[in-house]
Enzyme design. Structure first.
Site, mmCIF file in Angstrom:
data_model
loop_
_atom_site.group_PDB
_atom_site.id
_atom_site.type_symbol
_atom_site.label_atom_id
_atom_site.label_comp_id
_atom_site.label_asym_id
_atom_site.label_seq_id
_atom_site.Cartn_x
_atom_site.Cartn_y
_atom_site.Cartn_z
ATOM 1 N N THR A 111 0.843 -1.195 0.000
ATOM 2 C CA THR A 111 0.000 0.000 0.000
ATOM 3 C C THR A 111 0.877 1.243 0.000
ATOM 4 O O THR A 111 1.927 1.235 0.634
ATOM 5 C CB THR A 111 -0.809 0.017 1.318
ATOM 6 O OG1 THR A 111 -1.718 -1.064 1.278
ATOM 7 C CG2 THR A 111 -1.556 1.315 1.534
ATOM 8 N N ARG B 50 -13.956 -7.801 0.627
ATOM 9 C CA ARG B 50 -13.078 -7.536 1.785
ATOM 10 C C ARG B 50 -12.492 -6.121 1.694
ATOM 11 O O ARG B 50 -12.033 -5.676 0.659
ATOM 12 C CB ARG B 50 -11.948 -8.566 1.812
ATOM 13 C CG ARG B 50 -10.953 -8.402 2.973
ATOM 14 C CD ARG B 50 -9.751 -7.561 2.589
ATOM 15 N NE ARG B 50 -8.725 -7.535 3.632
ATOM 16 C CZ ARG B 50 -7.657 -6.740 3.587
ATOM 17 N NH1 ARG B 50 -7.481 -5.932 2.578
ATOM 18 N NH2 ARG B 50 -6.778 -6.757 4.558
ATOM 19 N N VAL B 51 -12.533 -5.419 2.800
ATOM 20 C CA VAL B 51 -11.949 -4.079 2.899
ATOM 21 C C VAL B 51 -10.911 -4.117 4.016
ATOM 22 O O VAL B 51 -11.172 -4.671 5.090
ATOM 23 C CB VAL B 51 -13.046 -3.028 3.202
ATOM 24 C CG1 VAL B 51 -12.433 -1.686 3.555
ATOM 25 C CG2 VAL B 51 -13.987 -2.878 2.006
ATOM 26 N N GLY B 52 -9.765 -3.534 3.763
ATOM 27 C CA GLY B 52 -8.701 -3.513 4.772
ATOM 28 C C GLY B 52 -8.695 -2.231 5.576
ATOM 29 O O GLY B 52 -9.713 -1.531 5.693
ATOM 30 N N ASP B 53 -7.545 -1.922 6.127
ATOM 31 C CA ASP B 53 -7.405 -0.723 6.964
ATOM 32 C C ASP B 53 -7.239 0.563 6.163
ATOM 33 O O ASP B 53 -7.534 1.648 6.663
ATOM 34 C CB ASP B 53 -6.162 -0.872 7.864
ATOM 35 C CG ASP B 53 -4.892 -1.046 7.033
ATOM 36 O OD1 ASP B 53 -4.920 -1.828 6.051
ATOM 37 O OD2 ASP B 53 -3.884 -0.387 7.337
ATOM 38 N N THR C 96 0.875 0.118 6.717
ATOM 39 C CA THR C 96 0.897 -0.876 5.651
ATOM 40 C C THR C 96 1.009 -2.243 6.308
ATOM 41 O O THR C 96 1.387 -2.351 7.470
ATOM 42 C CB THR C 96 2.056 -0.598 4.675
ATOM 43 O OG1 THR C 96 2.026 -1.554 3.622
ATOM 44 C CG2 THR C 96 3.410 -0.633 5.353
ATOM 45 N N GLY C 97 0.647 -3.265 5.567
ATOM 46 C CA GLY C 97 0.690 -4.601 6.142
ATOM 47 C C GLY C 97 -0.703 -5.190 6.248
ATOM 48 O O GLY C 97 -1.618 -4.761 5.535
HETATM 49 C C1 SD4 Z 1 -4.776 -4.059 3.412
HETATM 50 N N1 SD4 Z 1 -3.087 -2.733 4.482
HETATM 51 O O1 SD4 Z 1 -5.643 -4.034 2.551
HETATM 52 C C2 SD4 Z 1 -3.561 -3.223 3.209
HETATM 53 C C3 SD4 Z 1 -2.593 -4.051 2.485
HETATM 54 C C4 SD4 Z 1 -1.309 -3.441 2.311
HETATM 55 O O2 SD4 Z 1 0.328 -3.154 0.904
HETATM 56 O O3 SD4 Z 1 -0.744 -2.762 3.108
HETATM 57 N N2 SD4 Z 1 -0.807 -3.668 1.159
HETATM 58 O O4 SD4 Z 1 -4.826 -4.787 4.397
#
Ligand code: SD4
Length: 325
Positions: free
Chosen positions: A187, A215-218, A238-239
């Site tokens: 990200t 699915r939705v992330g942070d 990120t992560g």
């Molecule tokens: C997520 N934090 O969707 C994001 C993924 C990510 O580099 O960091 N990708 O969980």
């Protein structure tokens, strides 16, 4: 000693020790307890932060706003098909849809976000429109797409032949286990402090590769993937998004800076909190970067392998985030 004589004496001392110029100014300011601000400055996650920062710097160095800078900056990897984890060319979900998440936040705590958005190359600019043209903070899915089209964003196919090929290879085994994998966690989160001393941040991603549909992330969640408080500082993550959401990670980093911690220490304490709340972090990667009002910055992650890019008057740098393991 009167203050003028003290000034001259301190000036002479500073000039002798440090030879004048910027270091002298800094030492002198420090002597009088007036911290010198490093501004403008822009920092962002991963290698692709370098060209992204360069675009932001064009604005910051012309005394443009941090808000304009972060939007312009993250549009660079959004449009780059070689960046497989953001925008156009991003890895699709397990059903082959490229679904994008993004958010943006300004110096006045205004914010905008889009999640589960398809077919729009620049989700960050749609997020900014949500912030500026609606009374809301977040639009998702079909509603976000409809809004983007109304605002004149073109509808595009974001699945490049390269990403489609990788997805088809993945389908053969269809194993989704969100493990540490730099390719899966790229990200872009960007934070900037402008010449005026104001902060802004942006975060944009195609999310975890081959994720579940919907699915939705942070990354689009204010407080999790990004947080800005113009009195204190800004942070982005990120992560593995699920771990960041659980701790409201970026908000936590900013609050830790508010308590007096340096950006790096705030990132470390937030990472330690995440580690403490997860039984096994062997396969868990999270990294934070943070920038404070003085233009000081830092980053920290669970496992080594995370880096971030910095651009300021001192030049361009790619730094390895310190890590717990
Ligand atoms: C997520 N934090 O969707 C994001 C993924 C990510 O580099 O960091 N990708 O969980």
């Amino acid at each position: 000693m009167n203050s003028r004589r003290k000034f001259i004496k301190l000036s002479a001392l500073g000039a002798t020790i440090l030879g004048g110029g910027f270091p002298f100014e800094r030492a002198f300011a420090g002597t009088l307890g007036v911290a010198k601000t490093n501004k403008p400055v822009v920092i962002s996650t991963w290698n692709h932060g370098i060209p992204a920062n360069a675009a932001a710097w064009e604005i910051l160095s012309q005394k443009g706003s941090a808000l304009d800078a972060v939007e312009a900056g993250v549009r660079v990897p959004e449009a780059d098909p070689e960046v497989r984890t953001v925008g156009y060319g991003g890895y699709p979900d397990r059903e082959g849809h490229v679904t994008l998440d993004a958010c943006i936040m300004d110096k006045d705590s205004n914010c905008g976000a889009v999640a589960f958005l398809q077919h729009i190359k620049h989700p960050i600019s749609v997020a900014r429109k949500v912030m500026e043209d609606t009374p809301h903070v977040m639009l998702v899915g079909e509603g976000a797409l409809q809004f983007a089209l109304e605002k004149g964003f073109p509808k595009e196919n974001l699945l490049t032949p390269a990403s489609e090929k990788d997805w088809k290879n993945w389908l053969r085994e269809s194993k989704y286990k969100p493990v540490i994998n730099i390719e899966n966690h790229d990200t872009i989160g960007m934070l900037a402090l402008d010449a005026n001393g104001d902060l802004a941040g942006a975060c944009t991603t195609s999310g975890a590769a081959y994720k579940m549909y919907g699915r939705v992330g942070d990354s689009p969640i204010i407080g999790a993937g990004l947080f800005v408080d113009n009195e204190v500082g800004a942070a982005t993550a990120t992560g593995l998004g699920e771990a960041v959401i659980r701790m409201v990670g970026s908000h936590l980093v900013v609050e830790l800076m508010r308590q007096g911690n340096s950006p790096e220490k705030a990132c470390r304490l937030a990472v330690e909190r995440i580690i403490a709340k997860h039984k096994d972090v062997k396969d868990l990667q999270v990294g934070f970067i943070a920038l404070n009002k003085k233009g000081e910055y830092g980053g920290y992650c669970i496992h080594k392998g995370f880096n971030y890019a910095v651009q300021d008057h001192a030049g361009v740098k790619l730094l390895d985030g310190k890590s717990k393991f």
